[in-house]
Write a protein that holds these residues in place. Structure first.
Motif, PDB file in Angstrom:
ATOM      1  N   LEU A  10     -12.057  53.776  19.600  1.00 32.46           N
ATOM      2  CA  LEU A  10     -12.202  52.322  19.529  1.00 32.46           C
ATOM      3  C   LEU A  10     -11.340  51.587  20.543  1.00 32.46           C
ATOM      4  N   ASN A  11     -10.732  52.320  21.469  1.00 37.23           N
ATOM      5  CA  ASN A  11      -9.885  51.670  22.464  1.00 37.23           C
ATOM      6  C   ASN A  11     -10.638  50.616  23.267  1.00 37.23           C
ATOM      7  N   VAL A  12     -11.938  50.796  23.419  1.00 36.49           N
ATOM      8  CA  VAL A  12     -12.734  49.830  24.179  1.00 36.49           C
ATOM      9  C   VAL A  12     -12.640  48.440  23.564  1.00 36.49           C
ATOM     10  N   PHE A  13     -12.510  48.353  22.237  1.00 35.96           N
ATOM     11  CA  PHE A  13     -12.408  47.039  21.601  1.00 35.96           C
ATOM     12  C   PHE A  13     -11.103  46.347  21.975  1.00 35.96           C
ATOM     13  N   PHE A  14     -10.033  47.126  22.118  1.00 34.45           N
ATOM     14  CA  PHE A  14      -8.770  46.529  22.558  1.00 34.45           C
ATOM     15  C   PHE A  14      -8.939  45.941  23.950  1.00 34.45           C
ATOM     16  N   GLU A  15      -9.619  46.672  24.825  1.00 38.21           N
ATOM     17  CA  GLU A  15      -9.821  46.191  26.186  1.00 38.21           C
ATOM     18  C   GLU A  15     -10.783  45.003  26.226  1.00 38.21           C
ATOM     19  N   LEU A  16     -11.812  45.030  25.391  1.00 38.73           N
ATOM     20  CA  LEU A  16     -12.716  43.882  25.312  1.00 38.73           C
ATOM     21  C   LEU A  16     -11.946  42.631  24.898  1.00 38.73           C
ATOM     22  N   SER A  17     -11.098  42.786  23.881  1.00 36.88           N
ATOM     23  CA  SER A  17     -10.318  41.654  23.400  1.00 36.88           C
ATOM     24  C   SER A  17      -9.323  41.181  24.448  1.00 36.88           C
ATOM     25  N   ASN A  18      -8.757  42.123  25.182  1.00 41.75           N
ATOM     26  CA  ASN A  18      -7.738  41.785  26.175  1.00 41.75           C
ATOM     27  C   ASN A  18      -8.342  41.112  27.408  1.00 41.75           C
ATOM     28  N   GLN A  19      -9.545  41.547  27.791  1.00 42.65           N
ATOM     29  CA  GLN A  19     -10.109  41.088  29.060  1.00 42.65           C
ATOM     30  C   GLN A  19     -11.192  40.016  28.929  1.00 42.65           C
ATOM     31  N   GLN A  20     -11.882  39.963  27.799  1.00 40.33           N
ATOM     32  CA  GLN A  20     -13.040  39.075  27.699  1.00 40.33           C
ATOM     33  C   GLN A  20     -12.928  37.997  26.638  1.00 40.33           C
ATOM     34  N   ALA A  21     -11.940  38.089  25.761  1.00 42.12           N
ATOM     35  CA  ALA A  21     -11.904  37.201  24.608  1.00 42.12           C
ATOM     36  C   ALA A  21     -11.664  35.750  25.012  1.00 42.12           C
ATOM     37  N   LEU A  22     -12.394  34.860  24.377  1.00 40.37           N
ATOM     38  CA  LEU A  22     -12.232  33.413  24.562  1.00 40.37           C
ATOM     39  C   LEU A  22     -12.164  32.774  23.185  1.00 40.37           C
ATOM     40  N   VAL A  23     -11.083  32.037  22.928  1.00 40.78           N
ATOM     41  CA  VAL A  23     -10.954  31.384  21.630  1.00 40.78           C
ATOM     42  C   VAL A  23     -12.029  30.318  21.484  1.00 40.78           C
ATOM     43  N   ARG A  24     -12.420  30.068  20.251  1.00 38.79           N
ATOM     44  CA  ARG A  24     -13.362  29.001  19.984  1.00 38.79           C
ATOM     45  C   ARG A  24     -12.706  27.654  20.316  1.00 38.79           C
ATOM     46  N   PRO A  25     -13.481  26.586  20.479  1.00 38.70           N
ATOM     47  CA  PRO A  25     -12.896  25.313  20.917  1.00 38.70           C
ATOM     48  C   PRO A  25     -11.620  24.959  20.148  1.00 38.70           C
ATOM     49  N   VAL A  26     -10.538  24.734  20.891  1.00 40.04           N
ATOM     50  CA  VAL A  26      -9.224  24.484  20.274  1.00 40.04           C
ATOM     51  C   VAL A  26      -9.111  22.998  19.982  1.00 40.04           C
ATOM     52  N   SER A  27      -9.658  22.625  18.845  1.00 44.41           N
ATOM     53  CA  SER A  27      -9.700  21.219  18.472  1.00 44.41           C
ATOM     54  C   SER A  27      -9.723  21.090  16.958  1.00 44.41           C
ATOM     55  N   PRO A  28      -9.072  20.055  16.417  1.00 44.90           N
ATOM     56  CA  PRO A  28      -9.191  19.804  14.981  1.00 44.90           C
ATOM     57  C   PRO A  28     -10.637  19.586  14.548  1.00 44.90           C
ATOM     58  N   GLY A  29     -11.469  19.096  15.464  1.00 43.22           N
ATOM     59  CA  GLY A  29     -12.861  18.848  15.138  1.00 43.22           C
ATOM     60  C   GLY A  29     -13.712  20.099  15.075  1.00 43.22           C
ATOM     61  N   TYR A  30     -13.133  21.246  15.412  1.00 41.18           N
ATOM     62  CA  TYR A  30     -13.917  22.480  15.409  1.00 41.18           C
ATOM     63  C   TYR A  30     -14.514  22.778  14.042  1.00 41.18           C
ATOM     64  N   VAL A  31     -13.779  22.478  12.981  1.00 39.18           N
ATOM     65  CA  VAL A  31     -14.254  22.853  11.644  1.00 39.18           C
ATOM     66  C   VAL A  31     -15.584  22.163  11.314  1.00 39.18           C
ATOM     67  N   VAL A  32     -15.804  20.972  11.869  1.00 33.65           N
ATOM     68  CA  VAL A  32     -17.083  20.281  11.693  1.00 33.65           C
ATOM     69  C   VAL A  32     -18.102  20.787  12.707  1.00 33.65           C
ATOM     70  N   ALA A  33     -17.687  20.891  13.964  1.00 30.04           N
ATOM     71  CA  ALA A  33     -18.603  21.333  15.019  1.00 30.04           C
ATOM     72  C   ALA A  33     -19.169  22.721  14.732  1.00 30.04           C
ATOM     73  N   ALA A  34     -18.361  23.591  14.134  1.00 23.42           N
ATOM     74  CA  ALA A  34     -18.812  24.952  13.841  1.00 23.42           C
ATOM     75  C   ALA A  34     -19.977  24.941  12.861  1.00 23.42           C
ATOM     76  N   LYS A  35     -19.894  24.102  11.845  1.00 21.64           N
ATOM     77  CA  LYS A  35     -20.976  24.022  10.850  1.00 21.64           C
ATOM     78  C   LYS A  35     -22.241  23.421  11.467  1.00 21.64           C
TER      79      LYS A  35
END
Length: 420
Positions: A357-382
């Motif tokens: 499963l080492n590939v998942f560590f590399e995927l997370s390290n190289q490709q991960a992008l957090v979801r929109p960093v905003s208080p409004g995300y909880v509404v936008a997500a729904k």
């Protein structure tokens, strides 16, 4: 009455113990994982170890079902009864920080220099939360399927383009090797939609909101790129590449293992079960690139300190204590989550270099992008979830995305821009 030396010494000692006990500060901690036997045992071990390591603080743990945890925190905040140490889902943290539920951490940030990017909860330039693990999504495929269909095996360095991905789905569909070419996990709802599917939108060049200002979704969620994504998304269901919202949850759990699906878009948490299910040639492939790059979701559950804690120094001390590699590795070995550091990954059989499963560590390290960093995300997500489900069920793409933009923008305006 004259006390003997033995009795007098015993009284002095007992008095000292009472004083020490009375001076110990109790810290309350809430956790989202009630019912998870292995997960719960690890959390309790960290609490017990911390309590035994010093005499200033004593952490008491209360666990909640994940489905009701967020509501419990909101209710406690309104009642003024928040615990000292808060467990928070990464994308939710900005809302709780903005609402005044949380305070910035004061931990030694040198301790988290090597942590995966998605484990660091930053809002308004300050660290509010830190995670002991992360999660990543990959495209599951059998190597034997790739070989039989004559497909190139994509890599992190050379992922499939959007055209190659669709050619792979076409080949799978034409081969009759499986009932559906692709499993998207449509049986899952809630946070799965923005976590798993917004990276496709981002690869087309769109997003849930405009991240340059966080003041609007106009153009990001209904621009030309987003419309192209919406047409593509709908085609996955109208052309029967994938099952829609009526997918049986049991098929999501075992469909790839059973051969119902040739490919599956799934998280690292399902990888061990897939290997144990007899799929010994499974490949965990990176997301395809539809022209705007390829990313996957990031940020899982994290620890923070409530704004109302009477002992924030103790709460921060507990969080620092929990960051030890041995605990990160324990969560990985126990429930398959991605360890936050390379050194912790090296301590595990599955995520160490060369591990399955080492590939998942590399995927997370190289490709991960957090979801929109905003208080409004909880509404936008729904809103995003409903829009994608409606489009999958045949709704007009442009009208649906325009309506979603209006709803998100109305919420942003109603909340004064959420402090951006």
């Amino acid at each position: 009455m004259k006390l003997t030396p033995t009795i007098a010494g015993a009284l002095v000692a007992s008095t000292g113990l009472v004083s020490a006990a009375a001076a110990q500060t109790e810290l309350s901690m809430w956790y989202h994982g009630a019912g998870g036997e292995v997960e719960g045992a690890i959390i309790r071990q960290i609490v017990d170890d911390f309590n035994a390591s010093q005499s200033d603080y004593a952490v008491t743990l209360e666990s909640f079902p994940q489905e009701s945890y967020n509501d419990s925190i909101v209710a406690a905040a309104l009642a003024g009864n928040l615990p000292d140490i808060i467990d928070v889902d990464g994308p939710v943290m900005p809302n709780w920080a903005w609402a005044g539920y949380m305070q910035p951490l004061s931990i030694d940030e040198s301790l988290i220099e090597d942590f995966l990017p998605g484990t660091k909860g930053v809002w308004d330039g300050q660290l509010y939360s830190i995670g002991l693990w992360d999660a990543a999504v990959a495209l599951y495929a059998r190597q034997s399927t790739l070989d039989a269909l004559g497909l190139r095996t994509p890599t992190l360095e050379e992922p499939w383009s959007g055209d190659e991905f669709m050619a792979a789905l076409d080949a799978a569909k034409a081969s009759d090797a499986c009932e559906y070419a692709l499993d998207l996990g449509m049986a899952w709802t809630g946070e799965w939609y923005p976590y798993a599917f917004s990276p496709f939108l981002q690869s087309f060049g769109g997003d849930i909101v405009d991240r340059s200002t966080y003041q609007t979704a106009e153009g990001a969620l209904n621009g030309d790129e987003a419309l192209a994504f919406g047409d593509w998304w709908q085609s996955l269901f109208t052309e029967r590449y994938a099952e829609g919202t009526s997918q049986d949850p049991a098929s999501r759990d075992t469909g790839f293992i059973d051969g119902k699906y040739c490919f599956s878009w799934n998280g690292n948490w399902a990888a061990v079960a897939t290997l144990d299910g007899g799929v010994d040639d499974v490949q965990f492939l990176p997301a395809p690139d539809f022209g705007g790059g390829n990313t996957i979701g990031a940020a899982s559950w994290q620890f923070g300190v409530s704004a109302t804690s009477d002992a924030p120094e103790g709460a921060n001390a507990f969080i620092e204590f929990a960051l030890q590699d041995k605990y990160l590795a324990a969560f990985t070995d126990g429930i398959g989550l991605i360890p936050s550091t390379p050194s912790a990954a090296a301590m595990t059989e599955t995520y160490k270099e060369g591990g399955p499963l080492n590939v998942f560590f590399e995927l997370s390290n190289q490709q991960a992008l957090v979801r929109p960093v905003s208080p409004g995300y909880v509404v936008a997500a729904k809103v995003f979830e409903k829009a994608l489900a409606d489009i999958a069920n045949g709704a007009d793409v442009a009208d649906t995305l325009d309506a979603a933009v209006d709803e998100i923008n109305t919420d942003i305006e109603r909340n004064g821009g959420y402090g951006h």
